[in-house]
Design an enzyme around this catalytic site. Structure first.
Site, PDB file in Angstrom:
ATOM      1  CG  ASN A 193      78.984  -3.352  53.282  1.00  0.00           C
ATOM      2  OD1 ASN A 193      78.165  -2.710  53.931  1.00  0.00           O
ATOM      3  ND2 ASN A 193      79.335  -3.020  52.050  1.00  0.00           N
ATOM      4  CD  GLU A 194      75.590  -2.045  50.105  1.00  0.00           C
ATOM      5  OE1 GLU A 194      76.109  -1.947  48.990  1.00  0.00           O
ATOM      6  OE2 GLU A 194      74.938  -1.125  50.622  1.00  0.00           O
ATOM      7  CE1 TYR A 273      73.992   5.812  52.029  1.00  0.00           C
ATOM      8  CE2 TYR A 273      73.880   3.619  51.070  1.00  0.00           C
ATOM      9  CZ  TYR A 273      74.515   4.547  51.875  1.00  0.00           C
ATOM     10  OH  TYR A 273      75.669   4.210  52.542  1.00  0.00           O
ATOM     11  CD  GLU A 328      76.497   1.227  53.936  1.00  0.00           C
ATOM     12  OE1 GLU A 328      76.240   1.758  52.833  1.00  0.00           O
ATOM     13  OE2 GLU A 328      77.382   0.370  54.097  1.00  0.00           O
ATOM     14  CD  GLN A 377      80.705   6.398  54.485  1.00  0.00           C
ATOM     15  OE1 GLN A 377      81.813   6.741  54.853  1.00  0.00           O
ATOM     16  NE2 GLN A 377      80.518   5.436  53.590  1.00  0.00           N
TER      17      GLN A 377
HETATM   18  O1  AHR Z   1      78.275   4.483  51.915  1.00  0.00           O
HETATM   19  C1  AHR Z   1      78.827   4.296  50.664  1.00  0.00           C
HETATM   20  C2  AHR Z   1      78.643   2.868  50.145  1.00  0.00           C
HETATM   21  O2  AHR Z   1      77.294   2.608  49.959  1.00  0.00           O
HETATM   22  C3  AHR Z   1      79.103   1.769  51.065  1.00  0.00           C
HETATM   23  O3  AHR Z   1      80.458   1.520  50.976  1.00  0.00           O
HETATM   24  C4  AHR Z   1      78.315   0.596  50.557  1.00  0.00           C
HETATM   25  O4  AHR Z   1      78.073  -0.358  51.552  1.00  0.00           O
HETATM   26  C5  AHR Z   1      77.053   1.219  50.017  1.00  0.00           C
HETATM   27  O5  AHR Z   1      76.736   0.765  48.761  1.00  0.00           O
END
Ligand code: AHR
Length: 524
Positions: A193-194, A273, A328, A377
């Site tokens: 992840n990332e 995001y 995400e 989430q």
């Molecule tokens: O969703 C919160 C965080 O955002 C996650 O853990 C990460 O993958 C992202 O930076």
């Protein structure tokens, strides 16, 4: 007496005030021209060990006074079943790259700290079996992210063998001893992840080397997933449009083009995001029109981001074998005052419902490449569909959008043409309306229309060809204000209402409220 006259004057003025005429929008839909499949996995959820996302949100333990089944909240299960969650991504996020699966199995759990999210105690009470049980209760599928950051390929390989082996290996027997003789199904596997950031701050080349190794050694042994339902491996992808992420997509996809039998991927993740300013995040509540317009304008950048990375993928994978998985996404605002800043607690307003619809429509329009997405989430964290507080639970406006979009799961995209017009506020100019159409598995035509304008209603004329449309009806979601929210005390401020089209001269006309999300099905 004076007060009386003031009140009367105000009432008369309000009645006499000219109502803004509804904006007319013509939507042309040719139902005979189906496009790509809108994969049900576009409606996935994400649950990380973060704040109250898992503990309290899902898990209360079997001795809790909150009604539960094997420790999992019954109210949450019922709510999630109703939105047909196709998959849940777990255990993180950043948390995944520090997670050791053995901490969360068997009678003796390992208690650790959660350094990523508030430095709180992680009891590991919710582990593999609890997650799989939860998935089973809500009728969903597992999207497991393995630890590529601080873990090894062997640790991840063992976890997969533990979960999926059907033959009598030591790990298979251990799983059976821990209560589950039958192999679990793992539908999707996240390879880190990332990894360019919290997953280990790797260069693209270093990640690629590690990822190839994980891709080779981490195997799914479930006999039911050998031919059909094969596990899909999702590599870490970009987190934005900057050069470093262009390089990342280039590196992974170029290698994919030349990949040999010993490693493979089926997807590349994309994280994006909607955040204006990472340092001074805006509020999820009590915001004005400028913040409404700003956030929605920002969220529309998702389209360009997907186009940009899809174009790179097209160069190396013109057959679109590798899916882009936006695992995400969502609105990320300032933590609510009084909450632990590491818990990412925020409210969810009518604006978020519009934001969700705009993004789901973007995914739908890119459905040939985008075949997975997970909103961040699921419960109590960021743009959640559910909020809980001990025994209380409330469904957010975003939840209702997911409910209304259920017919779009595994539907077939149908192109819609329309002149969106524009909604302007200050420096911001946005399309006034957005729309998407699709044919569901049973052949029914579904149309979604979002009215972004917070002031002006929209009168939508549906012009349908390739179908003999007689009527259209469904649900519409709007609210008294753009920042209206559902709370534990007032849970029904933003809930869908029935809507149906009127017929006029053989045409179907829908009257849409300002700032609304509407989904109707067309009857023939
Ligand atoms: O969703 C919160 C965080 O955002 C996650 O853990 C990460 O993958 C992202 O930076």
């Amino acid at each position: 007496m004076r007060a009386f006259f003031v009140v009367v004057t105000l009432i008369v003025m309000a009645i006499a005030a000219p109502r803004m005429a509804a904006q007319k929008v013509e939507l042309s839909i040719d139902a005979s021209k189906p496009g790509a499949k809108i994969d049900r996995n576009l409606f996935g959820q994400f649950a990380e060990h973060l704040g109250h996302g898992i503990y309290d949100g899902i898990w209360v333990g079997s001795d809790s006074t909150i009604p539960n089944t094997r420790g999992i909240r019954n109210d949450v299960v019922a709510a999630l079943k109703a939105i047909h969650v196709p998959n849940v991504r777990w255990p993180g996020g950043c948390f995944a790259d520090g997670y050791h699966w053995r901490d969360g199995i068997g009678p003796q759990r390992v208690v650790r700290l959660n350094p990523d999210w508030g430095g709180v105690i992680e009891p590991s009470t919710f582990g593999t079996h609890e997650f799989m049980n939860f998935i089973d209760q809500i009728g969903s599928e597992a999207y497991v992210s393995v630890n590529l950051g601080s873990g090894s390929p062997q640790e991840a390989a063992d976890w997969l063998e533990y979960m999926t082996a059907a033959q009598a290996t030591t790990l298979e027997k251990e799983r059976a001893t821990n209560g589950h003789p039958a192999p679990y199904k793992v539908a999707l596997l996240g390879l880190g992840n990332e990894s360019w950031d919290c997953g280990g701050n790797m260069t693209p080349d270093y990640y690629l080397d590690r990822m190839k190794s994980f891709s080779h050694f981490v195997r799914n042994y479930n006999p039911a997933q050998m031919e059909k339902d094969q596990m899909l491996k999702i590599a870490v992808g970009p987190g934005g449009s900057e050069q470093r992420w262009t390089d990342w997509t280039e590196t992974v996809m170029k290698a994919y083009q030349q990949h040999t039998w010993s490693w493979d991927i089926n997807g590349l993740s994309l994280h994006s995001y909607t955040v204006g300013d990472w340092v001074n995040k805006s509020s999820s509540v009590d915001f004005g029109e400028t913040e409404y317009a700003k956030v929605l304008e920002l969220t529309l950048e998702m389209d360009g981001l997907i186009s940009k990375h899809s174009a790179i993928m097209d160069k190396y994978d013109p057959q679109k074998k590798v899916a882009l998985v936006v695992d995400e996404w969502g609105g990320w605002y300032a933590p609510l005052p009084g909450s632990n800043p590491g818990f990412l607690v925020q409210q969810n307003s009518m604006r978020d419902a519009v934001l969700a619809a705009l993004n789901l429509n973007i995914f739908g329009r890119h459905a040939d490449r985008v075949r997975g997405a997970n909103i961040a989430q699921m419960i109590n964290v960021l743009q959640a569909v559910i909020l809980t507080d001990h025994e209380k639970m409330v469904l957010t406006p975003t939840y209702y959008v997911y409910k209304m979009y259920v017919p779009f799961q595994d539907s077939t995209f149908v192109p819609v043409t329309f002149d969106a017009g524009s909604y302007k506020h200050g420096d911001f100019t946005l399309p006034r309306v957005d729309a998407m159409a699709a044919k569901s598995k049973d052949g029914k035509l579904w149309v979604e229309i979002t009215n972004v304008d917070p002031h002006q209603a929209a009168e939508v004329e549906l012009k349908l060809t390739g179908i003999n449309a007689k009527s259209a009806s469904g649900e519409t979601l709007t609210a008294p204000k753009m920042d209206s929210v559902n709370t534990f005390e007032t849970p029904n401020t933003v809930v869908p209402k029935p809507i149906s089209a009127r017929t006029q001269g053989g045409k179907l006309i829908l009257q849409l409220e300002p700032k609304s999300v509407t989904v109707v099905s067309v009857e023939q």
